[in-house]
Design a protein around this motif. Structure first.
Motif, PDB file in Angstrom:
ATOM      1  N   ASN A  28      14.013  11.875  -1.716  1.00  7.40           N
ATOM      2  CA  ASN A  28      14.813  11.290  -1.054  1.00  7.40           C
ATOM      3  C   ASN A  28      14.033  10.015  -0.288  1.00  7.40           C
ATOM      4  OD1 ASN A  28      17.814  12.889   0.269  1.00  7.40           O
ATOM      5  ND2 ASN A  28      16.032  14.464   0.462  1.00  7.40           N
ATOM      6  N   LEU A  29      14.568   8.939  -0.380  1.00  5.77           N
ATOM      7  CA  LEU A  29      13.948   7.507  -0.778  1.00  5.77           C
ATOM      8  C   LEU A  29      14.441   6.825  -0.874  1.00  5.77           C
ATOM      9  CD1 LEU A  29      10.449   6.173   0.276  1.00  5.77           C
ATOM     10  CD2 LEU A  29      10.399   6.558  -1.893  1.00  5.77           C
ATOM     11  N   GLU A  30      14.492   5.915   0.349  1.00  5.36           N
ATOM     12  CA  GLU A  30      15.271   4.351   0.359  1.00  5.36           C
ATOM     13  C   GLU A  30      14.323   2.920   0.602  1.00  5.36           C
ATOM     14  OE1 GLU A  30      18.013   4.364   3.377  1.00  5.36           O
ATOM     15  OE2 GLU A  30      19.626   5.271   1.622  1.00  5.36           O
ATOM     16  N   ILE A  31      14.060   1.781  -0.412  1.00  2.19           N
ATOM     17  CA  ILE A  31      13.164   0.660  -0.089  1.00  2.19           C
ATOM     18  C   ILE A  31      13.971  -0.486  -0.095  1.00  2.19           C
ATOM     19  CG2 ILE A  31      11.589  -0.363  -1.484  1.00  2.19           C
ATOM     20  CD1 ILE A  31      10.515   2.229  -2.617  1.00  2.19           C
ATOM     21  N   ASN A  32      13.678  -1.280   0.743  1.00  2.76           N
ATOM     22  CA  ASN A  32      14.493  -2.024   0.717  1.00  2.76           C
ATOM     23  C   ASN A  32      14.200  -3.338   0.050  1.00  2.76           C
ATOM     24  OD1 ASN A  32      16.291  -1.481   2.972  1.00  2.76           O
ATOM     25  ND2 ASN A  32      14.915  -2.297   4.754  1.00  2.76           N
ATOM     26  N   ARG A  33      15.179  -4.864  -0.031  1.00  2.00           N
ATOM     27  CA  ARG A  33      14.346  -5.445  -1.444  1.00  2.00           C
ATOM     28  C   ARG A  33      13.400  -6.184  -0.150  1.00  2.00           C
ATOM     29  NH1 ARG A  33      17.120  -8.447  -4.637  1.00  2.00           N
ATOM     30  NH2 ARG A  33      19.141  -7.698  -4.103  1.00  2.00           N
ATOM     31  N   SER A  34      12.725  -6.840  -0.692  1.00  2.00           N
ATOM     32  CA  SER A  34      10.985  -7.707  -0.285  1.00  2.00           C
ATOM     33  C   SER A  34      10.483  -6.623   0.511  1.00  2.00           C
ATOM     34  CB  SER A  34      11.750  -8.381   0.115  1.00  2.00           C
ATOM     35  OG  SER A  34      12.169  -9.545  -0.527  1.00  2.00           O
ATOM     36  N   GLU A  35      10.292  -5.374   0.357  1.00  7.91           N
ATOM     37  CA  GLU A  35       9.495  -4.625   0.966  1.00  7.91           C
ATOM     38  C   GLU A  35       8.383  -4.474  -0.242  1.00  7.91           C
ATOM     39  OE1 GLU A  35       9.940  -0.784   3.495  1.00  7.91           O
ATOM     40  OE2 GLU A  35      11.423  -0.926   2.275  1.00  7.91           O
ATOM     41  N   ILE A  36       6.941  -3.937   0.409  1.00  5.26           N
ATOM     42  CA  ILE A  36       6.091  -3.547  -0.143  1.00  5.26           C
ATOM     43  C   ILE A  36       5.783  -2.301   0.130  1.00  5.26           C
ATOM     44  CG2 ILE A  36       3.362  -4.105  -0.905  1.00  5.26           C
ATOM     45  CD1 ILE A  36       3.500  -7.149  -0.399  1.00  5.26           C
ATOM     46  N   VAL A  37       5.783  -1.160  -1.020  1.00  5.28           N
ATOM     47  CA  VAL A  37       5.804  -0.099  -0.399  1.00  5.28           C
ATOM     48  C   VAL A  37       4.498   1.434  -0.803  1.00  5.28           C
ATOM     49  CG1 VAL A  37       6.665   2.463   0.152  1.00  5.28           C
ATOM     50  CG2 VAL A  37       8.206   0.394   0.258  1.00  5.28           C
ATOM     51  N   ILE A  38       3.628   1.342  -0.670  1.00  2.00           N
ATOM     52  CA  ILE A  38       2.389   2.175  -1.216  1.00  2.00           C
ATOM     53  C   ILE A  38       2.449   3.639  -0.849  1.00  2.00           C
ATOM     54  CG2 ILE A  38      -0.082   3.324  -0.815  1.00  2.00           C
ATOM     55  CD1 ILE A  38      -0.611   0.712  -0.142  1.00  2.00           C
ATOM     56  N   LEU A  39       3.136   4.123  -2.136  1.00  2.00           N
ATOM     57  CA  LEU A  39       3.073   5.868  -2.409  1.00  2.00           C
ATOM     58  C   LEU A  39       1.366   6.248  -2.940  1.00  2.00           C
ATOM     59  CD1 LEU A  39       4.746   8.237  -2.535  1.00  2.00           C
ATOM     60  CD2 LEU A  39       5.264   7.476  -5.469  1.00  2.00           C
ATOM     61  N   THR A  40       1.511   7.287  -1.216  1.00  4.44           N
ATOM     62  CA  THR A  40      -0.334   8.204  -1.581  1.00  4.44           C
ATOM     63  C   THR A  40      -0.355   9.436  -2.216  1.00  4.44           C
ATOM     64  OG1 THR A  40      -0.457   8.356   0.974  1.00  4.44           O
ATOM     65  CG2 THR A  40      -1.200   5.933   0.286  1.00  4.44           C
ATOM     66  N   GLY A  41      -1.211   9.765  -2.413  1.00  2.00           N
ATOM     67  CA  GLY A  41      -1.311  11.750  -2.182  1.00  2.00           C
ATOM     68  C   GLY A  41      -2.814  11.525  -3.328  1.00  2.00           C
ATOM     69  N   HIS A  42      -2.933  12.905  -3.520  1.00  2.00           N
ATOM     70  CA  HIS A  42      -3.682  13.452  -4.721  1.00  2.00           C
ATOM     71  C   HIS A  42      -3.572  13.689  -5.628  1.00  2.00           C
ATOM     72  CE1 HIS A  42      -2.241  17.379  -4.894  1.00  2.00           C
ATOM     73  NE2 HIS A  42      -1.534  17.776  -3.858  1.00  2.00           N
ATOM     74  N   SER A  43      -4.098  13.511  -6.958  1.00  2.00           N
ATOM     75  CA  SER A  43      -3.734  12.974  -7.530  1.00  2.00           C
ATOM     76  C   SER A  43      -2.717  15.152  -8.534  1.00  2.00           C
ATOM     77  CB  SER A  43      -5.214  13.432  -8.890  1.00  2.00           C
ATOM     78  OG  SER A  43      -4.966  13.029 -10.075  1.00  2.00           O
ATOM     79  N   GLY A  44      -2.003  14.256  -9.022  1.00  2.00           N
ATOM     80  CA  GLY A  44      -1.134  15.497  -9.321  1.00  2.00           C
ATOM     81  C   GLY A  44      -0.129  15.936  -9.026  1.00  2.00           C
ATOM     82  N   CYS A  45       0.073  14.886  -7.722  1.00  2.00           N
ATOM     83  CA  CYS A  45       1.074  15.298  -6.467  1.00  2.00           C
ATOM     84  C   CYS A  45       2.556  15.185  -7.368  1.00  2.00           C
ATOM     85  CB  CYS A  45       0.928  15.174  -5.262  1.00  2.00           C
ATOM     86  SG  CYS A  45       0.468  13.054  -4.785  1.00  2.00           S
ATOM     87  N   GLY A  46       2.220  14.087  -7.847  1.00  2.16           N
ATOM     88  CA  GLY A  46       3.833  13.708  -8.336  1.00  2.16           C
ATOM     89  C   GLY A  46       4.208  12.813  -8.365  1.00  2.16           C
ATOM     90  N   LYS A  47       3.425  11.497  -8.155  1.00  2.80           N
ATOM     91  CA  LYS A  47       3.219  10.686  -7.365  1.00  2.80           C
ATOM     92  C   LYS A  47       3.635   9.382  -8.742  1.00  2.80           C
ATOM     93  CE  LYS A  47      -0.616   9.206  -6.226  1.00  2.80           C
ATOM     94  NZ  LYS A  47      -0.951  10.313  -6.893  1.00  2.80           N
TER      95      LYS A  47
END
Length: 231
Positions: A28-47
């Motif tokens: 579940n994730l929402e992102i607004n207009r003009s946001e800069i969102v970084i998705l982090t996590g270890h390799s293989g986690c689904g990013k």
């Protein structure tokens, strides 16, 4: 408030039958207009899997993935093609065509957009390459450019059509510290100027400061995701 990306109860699986494996769990994730969102996590986690679903590179299987107001879950091939045309993509390996010059690589990013007049395509491609500092490298081929310069071409290609969303998968992974910082600063500057949203997957802790929000993923799940603030 209109959310440019809105994901509800997203599950995703790879394989079939006894080999079927769940890789995303109740995202579940929402992102607004003009946001800069970084998705982090270890390799293989689904990013990267999540990024490809948002970008229309594959069809979501379960739940809801609303991107720019369009539902991608259950979308057919043509609907996914249309969804992809509204995004800009920047990948770790830059994915430039080696037989094309920097200008031709960027021009190619506009040729799929029928609303852009053919006489405007070259002008816009040259302008964006000048903006990323490659005005003197228009006719250079990828093997004549440094790693940082190649990523600048990739950024120009992604942003030349003024997309509302830019999806970046490890854009600094193959770059040294200074080149990586230059690349993300450039992405941040141009995205803010164009008013577009950036969702970036990265392992690079050196660039986390450019984010409006950092979302962490672990074993296919979002870990304490912060809500999108109203902007």
């Amino acid at each position: 408030m209109y959310k440019i990306i809105s994901i509800r109860n997203l599950d995703h699986y790879f394989g079939n039958g006894s080999l079927r494996k769940q890789v995303l769990f109740n995202i579940n994730l929402e992102i607004n207009r003009s946001e800069i969102v970084i998705l982090t996590g270890h390799s293989g986690c689904g990013k990267t899997t999540l990024l490809t679903l948002i970008g229309g590179l594959r069809s979501p299987q379960s739940g809801s993935v609303l991107v720019l107001g369009r539902e991608l879950c259950g979308a057919n091939a043509e609907q996914l093609v249309q969804a992809r045309r509204r995004n800009g993509y920047i990948f770790q390996s830059h994915n430039l065509h080696g037989s094309l010059t920097a200008l031709q690589n960027v021009t190619m990013g506009l040729e799929l957009h029928q609303y852009i007049d053919s006489s405007e395509i070259s002008t816009r491609a040259i302008q964006i390459l000048e903006q990323v500092g490659l005005g003197n490298r228009l006719n250079y081929y990828p093997d004549q450019l440094s790693g940082g310069q190649k990523q600048r071409v990739a950024i120009a290609r992604a942003l030349v059509s003024h997309p509302q969303i830019v999806l970046a998968d490890e854009p600094t992974a193959a770059l040294d510290s200074q080149s990586g910082r230059d690349v993300v600063n450039l992405m941040q500057k141009l995205a803010k100027e164009q008013g577009c949203t950036i969702l970036m997957v990265t392992h690079d802790n050196r660039i986390l400061d450019i984010a409006d929000r950092i979302v962490q993923m672990e074993d296919g799940k979002l870990v304490n995701p912060t809500p999108a603030t109203i902007s």
